[in-house]
Design a protein around this motif. Structure first.
Motif, mmCIF file in Angstrom:
data_model
loop_
_atom_site.group_PDB
_atom_site.id
_atom_site.type_symbol
_atom_site.label_atom_id
_atom_site.label_comp_id
_atom_site.label_asym_id
_atom_site.label_seq_id
_atom_site.Cartn_x
_atom_site.Cartn_y
_atom_site.Cartn_z
ATOM 1 N N ILE A 182 -3.461 -4.750 0.327
ATOM 2 C CA ILE A 182 -3.499 -6.167 -0.050
ATOM 3 C C ILE A 182 -2.383 -6.469 -1.058
ATOM 4 N N LYS A 183 -2.202 -5.566 -2.007
ATOM 5 C CA LYS A 183 -1.167 -5.760 -3.034
ATOM 6 C C LYS A 183 0.224 -5.772 -2.393
ATOM 7 N N MET A 184 0.441 -4.875 -1.431
ATOM 8 C CA MET A 184 1.738 -4.844 -0.745
ATOM 9 C C MET A 184 1.985 -6.136 0.022
ATOM 10 N N ARG A 185 0.948 -6.637 0.680
ATOM 11 C CA ARG A 185 1.105 -7.895 1.418
ATOM 12 C C ARG A 185 1.465 -9.035 0.465
ATOM 13 N N GLU A 186 0.822 -9.070 -0.694
ATOM 14 C CA GLU A 186 1.098 -10.135 -1.657
ATOM 15 C C GLU A 186 2.549 -10.072 -2.138
ATOM 16 N N GLU A 239 4.173 11.093 0.160
ATOM 17 C CA GLU A 239 2.911 11.213 -0.575
ATOM 18 C C GLU A 239 1.826 11.912 0.250
ATOM 19 N N ASP A 240 2.049 11.968 1.572
ATOM 20 C CA ASP A 240 1.072 12.552 2.504
ATOM 21 C C ASP A 240 -0.286 11.860 2.394
ATOM 22 N N ARG A 241 -0.286 10.562 2.316
ATOM 23 C CA ARG A 241 -1.513 9.790 2.282
ATOM 24 C C ARG A 241 -1.212 8.345 2.657
ATOM 25 N N THR A 242 -2.248 7.612 2.975
ATOM 26 C CA THR A 242 -2.104 6.209 3.360
ATOM 27 C C THR A 242 -2.642 5.311 2.253
ATOM 28 N N PRO A 243 -2.213 4.057 2.219
ATOM 29 C CA PRO A 243 -2.691 3.158 1.168
ATOM 30 C C PRO A 243 -4.147 2.752 1.380
ATOM 31 N N SER A 244 -4.843 2.500 0.290
ATOM 32 C CA SER A 244 -6.202 1.975 0.360
ATOM 33 C C SER A 244 -6.137 0.507 0.757
ATOM 34 N N HIS A 245 -7.304 -0.085 0.993
ATOM 35 C CA HIS A 245 -7.350 -1.509 1.324
ATOM 36 C C HIS A 245 -6.768 -2.335 0.184
ATOM 37 N N ALA A 246 -7.128 -2.003 -1.054
ATOM 38 C CA ALA A 246 -6.630 -2.742 -2.213
ATOM 39 C C ALA A 246 -5.113 -2.606 -2.339
ATOM 40 N N GLN A 247 -4.599 -1.404 -2.097
ATOM 41 C CA GLN A 247 -3.159 -1.203 -2.170
ATOM 42 C C GLN A 247 -2.435 -1.979 -1.077
ATOM 43 N N VAL A 283 -4.634 -4.014 9.003
ATOM 44 C CA VAL A 283 -4.404 -5.442 9.218
ATOM 45 C C VAL A 283 -3.516 -6.013 8.118
ATOM 46 N N GLU A 284 -3.784 -5.661 6.867
ATOM 47 C CA GLU A 284 -2.963 -6.160 5.761
ATOM 48 C C GLU A 284 -1.511 -5.697 5.912
ATOM 49 N N LEU A 285 -1.325 -4.457 6.326
ATOM 50 C CA LEU A 285 0.028 -3.922 6.480
ATOM 51 C C LEU A 285 0.766 -4.572 7.639
ATOM 52 N N SER A 286 0.036 -5.139 8.599
ATOM 53 C CA SER A 286 0.677 -5.779 9.748
ATOM 54 C C SER A 286 1.462 -7.024 9.345
ATOM 55 N N TYR A 287 1.201 -7.547 8.150
ATOM 56 C CA TYR A 287 1.913 -8.734 7.667
ATOM 57 C C TYR A 287 3.251 -8.375 7.013
ATOM 58 N N LEU A 288 3.508 -7.093 6.799
ATOM 59 C CA LEU A 288 4.787 -6.674 6.237
ATOM 60 C C LEU A 288 5.874 -6.781 7.300
ATOM 61 N N THR A 289 7.106 -6.961 6.889
ATOM 62 C CA THR A 289 8.206 -6.973 7.841
ATOM 63 C C THR A 289 8.401 -5.573 8.405
ATOM 64 N N GLU A 290 9.147 -5.473 9.487
ATOM 65 C CA GLU A 290 9.383 -4.165 10.087
ATOM 66 C C GLU A 290 10.100 -3.237 9.111
ATOM 67 N N THR A 325 -13.209 -10.732 14.297
ATOM 68 C CA THR A 325 -12.854 -9.397 14.758
ATOM 69 C C THR A 325 -11.698 -9.451 15.739
ATOM 70 N N ILE A 326 -11.728 -10.414 16.656
ATOM 71 C CA ILE A 326 -10.636 -10.580 17.611
ATOM 72 C C ILE A 326 -9.329 -10.838 16.857
ATOM 73 N N ARG A 327 -9.390 -11.703 15.847
ATOM 74 C CA ARG A 327 -8.192 -12.024 15.071
ATOM 75 C C ARG A 327 -7.631 -10.791 14.380
ATOM 76 N N LEU A 328 -8.511 -9.983 13.784
ATOM 77 C CA LEU A 328 -8.066 -8.791 13.063
ATOM 78 C C LEU A 328 -7.371 -7.805 13.998
ATOM 79 N N TYR A 329 -7.964 -7.571 15.155
ATOM 80 C CA TYR A 329 -7.368 -6.615 16.087
ATOM 81 C C TYR A 329 -6.017 -7.091 16.588
#
Length: 318
Positions: free
Chosen positions: A247-251, A237-245, A217-224, A180-184
């Motif tokens: 993860i796909k962006m990070r990959e 789109e007026d919405r945010t990505p799901s967890h699966a989406q 957390v997954e989005l935090s790995y993207l560049t600025e 949890t500490i790592r994620l935050y």
């Protein structure tokens, strides 16, 4: 510094305020300081908000004064720096009181950080951004005091069995798991706009987008730059990505292939249980609105125009 010495510094808020005898022994006294003499802690991670609890605190200060003294440390220029008590200081200002009871304690920069973080982190309602920067500040302070800092990713978790690490020490003191500490702490890599959306998952402010912890957390790995492109797509789109989406962006980002087109393609994928939406290219309607008009405002205006159009058609049919 030895682990036992650091542990002595990792106090909870109720242990910050010692008995009168202990204060006299440690040459600590309660003094009433002018608010102008007390500066805020640099990069203080906890936000002082004008919410319902603050209104109650202001009323309490007006009736009873500040019951629990704040904790400050003396500075070389003769002023004082707040360690624990930023909310009390703000409430005192709002109540029209000019002084604040304080315990004055000499501390190094890192000792002050450790106590400052520990005095607030057990609050019931902390925002993700507050936890993120508080955990990071405390972890960095402990690293400077000699703790090991082995863990930088989820793949390093097995290193815990080799001995205590600075992050596991923080986790133990904070009452949170090491993971949890790592994620935050990962959230500190988000651009401010996305971090605000993570905070809104707690605040629940209407008409504002929210991002849950895991996708954030997954989005935090993207560049600025990638995060900026994603922000633009989210606003359209007026919405945010799901967890699966997320993860796909990070990959795609890790492969260096997260282009604007890829982000838009992922964002347009239908989420599970998603309500069907009608989509129209923004270019077809933006000429009817002033530059910079929010997407939600455009949608509301279009709906009102259609309602007026339907009413007019009904009137003509009569």
């Amino acid at each position: 510094m030895a682990g036992s010495s650091v542990a002595g510094l990792l106090t909870e808020v109720d242990s910050l305020f010692t008995t009168q005898a202990e204060r006299e022994t440690n040459q600590e006294v309660i003094v009433h300081l002018s608010l102008d003499e007390i500066s805020d802690f640099p990069n203080h991670p906890y936000k002082v908000r004008m919410d319902e609890s603050m209104v109650e605190l202001v009323d309490s200060v007006k009736l009873h004064g500040v019951i629990i003294p704040a904790l400050v440390r003396p500075m070389p220029d003769g002023s004082y720096q707040m360690i624990a008590g930023h909310r009390r200081k703000f409430a005192t200002e709002l109540a029209g009181v000019q002084t604040l009871p304080c315990i004055v304690r000499k501390m190094t920069d890192d000792e002050a950080i450790i106590v400052m973080v520990g005095s607030n982190v057990q609050r019931v309602k902390l925002l993700p951004s507050e936890r993120a920067f508080a955990y990071k500040m405390r972890l960095d302070a402990m690293k400077r005091q000699g703790y090991r800092a082995d863990l930088t990713s989820a793949n390093d978790l097995q290193k815990l069995i080799q001995g205590q690490t600075s992050r596991s020490s923080v986790a133990k003191e904070m009452g949170k798991s090491h993971e949890t500490i790592r994620l935050y702490i990962c959230l500190t890599n988000l651009i401010p706009e996305l971090l605000d959306m993570a905070d809104n998952a707690v605040l629940k402010e209407p008409d504002k987008l929210q991002i849950a912890l895991r996708p954030a957390v997954e989005l935090s790995y993207l560049t600025e730059i990638e995060q900026r492109h994603l922000l633009e797509s989210m606003q359209v789109e007026d919405r945010t990505p799901s967890h699966a989406q997320a993860i796909k962006m990070r990959e795609y980002s890790e492969k260096g292939k997260l282009t604007v087109e890829v982000i838009e393609s992922i964002m347009q994928e239908e989420k599970p249980n998603q309500v069907e939406q009608f989509k129209m290219p923004k270019s077809r309607i933006e000429k009817f609105f002033a530059p910079g008009t929010p997407v939600q405002q455009m949608e509301d205006t279009i709906v009102k125009a259609l309602e007026m159009y339907r009413k007019r058609q009904r009137d003509r049919a009569r």
